[in-house]
Design a protein around this motif. Structure first.
Motif: not given
Length: 239
Positions: A41-63
């Motif tokens: 249950d993990v979401l990965l996002t990437g953007g213009r800030d040059s970072v790939c961020r990993i999130w816990d989908i259920r708790t919305q925690t930035h892992v």
């Protein structure tokens, strides 16, 4: 359903109630790509800030925050085995990441220009393709060894690519070109051209995103002319 945009927001939607049920704040600039892990249950996002961020989908925690790219992270995919996270960036590199440790495992530097799109075969996950202005290249997994270039050049900025279970890869370009490739050989067996919506500029014919449906027989494309097009297989086509 998950969505991301230029407003730095990442949102989770309930399609039945048609409303946002979760949000994931943390990016410092536009978010250009996202992916969900196939087994966690993990979401990965990437953007213009040059970072790939990993999130816990259920708790919305930035892992995790995967730091290492020097420019926009514009493509990401994930797989159940290491490397579980692969990112492509405008700094012309592709990085493999250790999801548990939160650090880079290796870096692929074969491209000379921005890596704007990548595609992983849905069945054979032992190799992937990446698209840049210079060429479309194929690499092996998990080591990232270079296999071969595609046998033709689309001669445009390739914004997006996808492959179905039958090994048909589609790539969409900034000039509205839509090319279809054989996954194994790298041969381009069909080239199509989208037409801009009446009233829009010719420069708005570009394909910004594309994806196959669940069956792999229909292709959905999103254009710069604000249209969504659906493509079906040509029943009369010959190999």
């Amino acid at each position: 359903m998950f969505s991301a945009g230029d407003d730095k927001e990442v949102k989770c939607w309930d399609l039945i109630q048609n409303k946002v049920i979760r949000s994931y704040p943390g990016h410092l600039s536009s978010v250009y790509c996202l992916a969900t892990h196939p087994t966690l249950d993990v979401l990965l996002t990437g953007g213009r800030d040059s970072v790939c961020r990993i999130w816990d989908i259920r708790t919305q925690t930035h892992v995790h925050a995967f730091l290492g790219h020097h420019s926009t992270v514009c493509s990401v995919f994930t797989r159940p085995t290491d490397p579980q996270v692969v990112t492509g960036s405008h700094d012309a590199t592709i990085k493999f990441w250790d999801l548990r440790g939160g650090k880079a495992m290796s870096t692929v530097t074969h491209h000379k220009k921005s890596v704007r799109a990548m595609a992983l075969h849905p069945k054979d996950q032992q190799c992937f393709t990446s698209a840049s202005v210079d060429n479309i290249k194929k690499f092996s997994l998990p080591r990232g060894e270079f296999l071969h270039n595609m046998l033709a050049r689309q001669n445009t900025i390739v914004n997006t690519m996808a492959v179905n279970g039958e090994g048909v890869m589609a790539t969409g370009g900034d000039n509205g070109s839509l090319w279809f490739w054989d996954w194994e050989s790298g041969h381009s067996f069909q080239q199509s051209q989208t037409t801009a919506q009446p009233g829009s500029l010719d420069s708005e014919a570009g394909t910004c995103a594309l994806s196959y449906d669940v069956t792999g027989t229909r292709l959905v494309t999103c254009g710069a002319d604000k249209t969504i097009k659906m493509w079906k297989q040509d029943e009369n086509a010959t190999p």
